[in-house]
Design an enzyme around this catalytic site. Structure first.
Site, short mmCIF file in Angstrom:
data_model
loop_
_atom_site.label_atom_id
_atom_site.label_comp_id
_atom_site.label_asym_id
_atom_site.label_seq_id
_atom_site.Cartn_x
_atom_site.Cartn_y
_atom_site.Cartn_z
N HIS A 76 0.85 -1.20 0.00
CA HIS A 76 0.00 0.00 0.00
C HIS A 76 0.88 1.25 0.00
O HIS A 76 1.87 1.33 0.74
CB HIS A 76 -0.90 0.02 1.23
CG HIS A 76 -1.62 1.33 1.43
ND1 HIS A 76 -1.44 2.13 2.54
CD2 HIS A 76 -2.51 1.99 0.63
CE1 HIS A 76 -2.19 3.21 2.43
NE2 HIS A 76 -2.85 3.15 1.28
N SER A 77 0.55 2.21 -0.83
CA SER A 77 1.20 3.51 -0.83
C SER A 77 2.71 3.37 -1.04
O SER A 77 3.17 2.74 -1.99
CB SER A 77 0.87 4.24 0.47
OG SER A 77 1.25 5.58 0.44
N TYR A 78 3.52 3.93 -0.13
CA TYR A 78 4.98 3.78 -0.19
C TYR A 78 5.38 2.30 -0.14
O TYR A 78 6.43 1.91 -0.66
CB TYR A 78 5.60 4.56 0.98
CG TYR A 78 7.03 4.22 1.29
CD1 TYR A 78 8.08 4.74 0.53
CD2 TYR A 78 7.33 3.39 2.37
CE1 TYR A 78 9.40 4.42 0.84
CE2 TYR A 78 8.64 3.08 2.69
CZ TYR A 78 9.68 3.60 1.92
OH TYR A 78 10.99 3.29 2.23
#
Length: 266
Positions: free
Chosen positions: A96-98
């Site tokens: 998720h995300s980074y």
């Protein structure tokens, strides 16, 4: 004693009883499912996956919520790579995300990684940074939502989202009370990690799946569409109105995509 002439033999009875029975070794092999490793992103922790994890476990998957230290792409990827190597069977890596930057690097360490799933996540090319990708397209407002940096001994800074801005910026499709709890417990990321150049990405060699929300304010939807297309994603799901924490607000859809990736990789 009377002699009875049965119309069927003992062999026929045994054959009928065991018709369709698969040897135990074959049945065991068929039942083995890949392990799902979930990697959280910045300003979150592994609890952000709780709804997804519950669904995957219910469906018979072993799930590991890997610790993402949010210090640097290299050290975070090395940490996740050690978790991958500890798993004896196949792995589906989810970021998720980074965390997408992290799995793109970490997956190179394990031949047992069979699929990558990007959940509102970065899928950088070699040399790209998370900050650079986020600013490449309009719609991202993370910079204006960050609080005062917390200086670290190495000269970098820890970054947090201001708690008063957390709901609107990060989790707008969740109830306000849930967002307040997430804001209080958010994990900071270093500015160095967001600006660190990524190594050669695993998505060039490992099949990928993408899911994100149209209302994501951390990574603009246009940026995620660009990355999914560039990675030649097997499937991309765009959820109308979903925020950056799409795995928390729409766990059923995210879990379903992960299971689809797991089934395709077997």
């Amino acid at each position: 004693m009377k002699n009875f002439n049965y119309p069927f033999s003992i062999a026929a009875i045994i054959g009928t009883l065991f018709a369709g029975v698969v040897p135990a070794s074959q049945a065991s092999a068929a039942a083995v499912k890949p392990t799902i490793i979930l990697v959280h992103g910045a300003f979150a922790d592994s609890s952000s996956w709780d709804g997804v994890t519950a669904r995957l476990q219910k469906d018979g998957y072993t799930v590991i919520g890997a610790a993402n230290h949010l210090r640097s792409v290299k050290t975070d990827a090395d940490s996740v790579a050690r978790v991958i190597k500890s798993v004896p069977g196949d792995v589906i890596l989810v970021g998720h995300s980074y965390g997408g930057s992290v799995i793109s690097a970490a997956a190179q360490a394990g031949a047992n990684v069979k699929a990558l799933v990007y959940v509102a996540a970065f899928a950088p090319e070699a040399g790209e940074t998370a900050a650079g990708l986020s600013g490449k397209f309009p719609g991202g407002t993370l910079g204006t939502a960050l609080g005062k940096p917390v200086p670290l001994a190495d000269g970098s800074n820890d970054l947090y989202i201001e708690q008063a801005k957390f709901h609107a910026q990060f989790a707008a499709d969740l109830p306000a009370d849930k967002a307040r709890l997430m804001a209080a417990g958010q994990r900071p990321i270093t500015d160095a990690a967001l600006n660190e150049a990524s190594p050669a990405p695993a998505w060039k060699d490992i099949p990928s799946w993408f899911v994100y929300g149209k209302a994501d304010k951390n990574i603009p939807a246009e940026a995620q569409a660009f990355m999914a297309k560039r990675a030649n994603a097997k499937k991309t799901i765009v959820i109308d109105g979903a925020s950056h924490v799409v795995m928390t607000s729409h766990p059923a859809e995210v879990a379903k995509l992960i299971e689809e990736a797991a089934s395709s990789a077997r």
